[in-house]
Design an enzyme around this catalytic site. Structure first.
Site, PDB file in Angstrom:
ATOM      1  N   GLU A 190      59.660 -63.237   5.816  1.00  0.00           N
ATOM      2  CA  GLU A 190      59.219 -64.575   6.184  1.00  0.00           C
ATOM      3  C   GLU A 190      59.225 -65.555   5.008  1.00  0.00           C
ATOM      4  O   GLU A 190      58.799 -66.671   5.140  1.00  0.00           O
ATOM      5  CB  GLU A 190      57.809 -64.496   6.780  1.00  0.00           C
ATOM      6  CG  GLU A 190      57.705 -63.606   7.998  1.00  0.00           C
ATOM      7  CD  GLU A 190      57.545 -62.110   7.677  1.00  0.00           C
ATOM      8  OE1 GLU A 190      57.546 -61.303   8.629  1.00  0.00           O
ATOM      9  OE2 GLU A 190      57.418 -61.741   6.477  1.00  0.00           O
ATOM     10  N   SER A 191      59.670 -65.172   3.819  1.00  0.00           N
ATOM     11  CA  SER A 191      59.885 -65.996   2.627  1.00  0.00           C
ATOM     12  C   SER A 191      59.467 -65.254   1.363  1.00  0.00           C
ATOM     13  O   SER A 191      60.093 -64.288   1.002  1.00  0.00           O
ATOM     14  CB  SER A 191      59.246 -67.379   2.713  1.00  0.00           C
ATOM     15  OG  SER A 191      59.832 -68.200   1.717  1.00  0.00           O
ATOM     16  N   HIS A 193      52.475 -66.079 -11.612  1.00  0.00           N
ATOM     17  CA  HIS A 193      52.652 -66.174 -13.062  1.00  0.00           C
ATOM     18  C   HIS A 193      51.247 -66.181 -13.642  1.00  0.00           C
ATOM     19  O   HIS A 193      50.409 -66.986 -13.210  1.00  0.00           O
ATOM     20  CB  HIS A 193      53.407 -67.447 -13.446  1.00  0.00           C
ATOM     21  CG  HIS A 193      54.697 -67.587 -12.711  1.00  0.00           C
ATOM     22  ND1 HIS A 193      55.835 -66.885 -13.056  1.00  0.00           N
ATOM     23  CD2 HIS A 193      55.020 -68.298 -11.619  1.00  0.00           C
ATOM     24  CE1 HIS A 193      56.810 -67.190 -12.213  1.00  0.00           C
ATOM     25  NE2 HIS A 193      56.333 -68.046 -11.317  1.00  0.00           N
ATOM     26  N   CYS A 235      56.970 -68.279   6.742  1.00  0.00           N
ATOM     27  CA  CYS A 235      57.563 -68.904   7.920  1.00  0.00           C
ATOM     28  C   CYS A 235      57.140 -68.099   9.148  1.00  0.00           C
ATOM     29  O   CYS A 235      56.892 -66.904   9.059  1.00  0.00           O
ATOM     30  CB  CYS A 235      59.090 -68.907   7.818  1.00  0.00           C
ATOM     31  SG  CYS A 235      59.697 -69.838   6.411  1.00  0.00           S
ATOM     32  N   SER A 285      54.757 -62.017 -14.593  1.00  0.00           N
ATOM     33  CA  SER A 285      55.410 -62.847 -13.578  1.00  0.00           C
ATOM     34  C   SER A 285      56.060 -61.920 -12.576  1.00  0.00           C
ATOM     35  O   SER A 285      56.544 -60.845 -12.938  1.00  0.00           O
ATOM     36  CB  SER A 285      56.488 -63.748 -14.184  1.00  0.00           C
ATOM     37  OG  SER A 285      55.915 -64.789 -14.924  1.00  0.00           O
TER      38      SER A 285
END
Length: 129
Positions: free
Chosen positions: A62-63, A68, A83, A55
């Site tokens: 931008e985010s 996983h 974004c 994970s």
């Protein structure tokens, strides 16, 4: 529809188990996917589980991109949330699909922060994110 961001919810099936269980490899693939999307990497953290699975998340300006893996099932769940207009999450997806040797994919694309729902008007042409 105008929105602050795009969020791809990706399911990768039939992937190469050895790729999905390699924490260093997964981190490098996720960081490369962020670069392919034209995003700016801020940080990343990844963890390998015992007996198998990885994970991790790549935080981008931008985010984020997260993953996983379940190597025993050849399956990976990937989120790519971006974004701004200069980032293309689909380029990250295409890269990850290829390097994980996915045999089949399922993708849902969500618009996050829809302008009309959060009261943003008249921002066409204004860079957000």
């Amino acid at each position: 529809m105008k929105a602050l961001g795009r969020h791809l919810l990706i399911e990768l099936y039939g992937c190469e188990p050895s790729v999905l269980d390699d924490v260093a490899g997964i981190e490098e693939h996720m960081r490369m996917a962020a670069r392919k999307a034209n995003s700016t990497i801020v940080n990343s953290t990844f963890h390998r589980f015992n007996p198998y699975g990885v994970s991790g998340v790549v935080v981008i300006a931008e985010s984020h991109l997260s993953i996983h893996t379940w190597p025993e099932y050849g399956y990976a769940a990937v989120d790519i949330f971006t974004c701004g207009d200069s980032v293309d999450p689909w380029k990250a997806f295409e890269y990850l699909k290829s390097v994980m040797k996915s045999q089949r994919e399922s993708i849902i694309e969500l618009q996050r922060g829809e302008y009309d729902k959060i009261g943003i008007e008249g921002l066409e042409g204004v860079k957000v994110g």
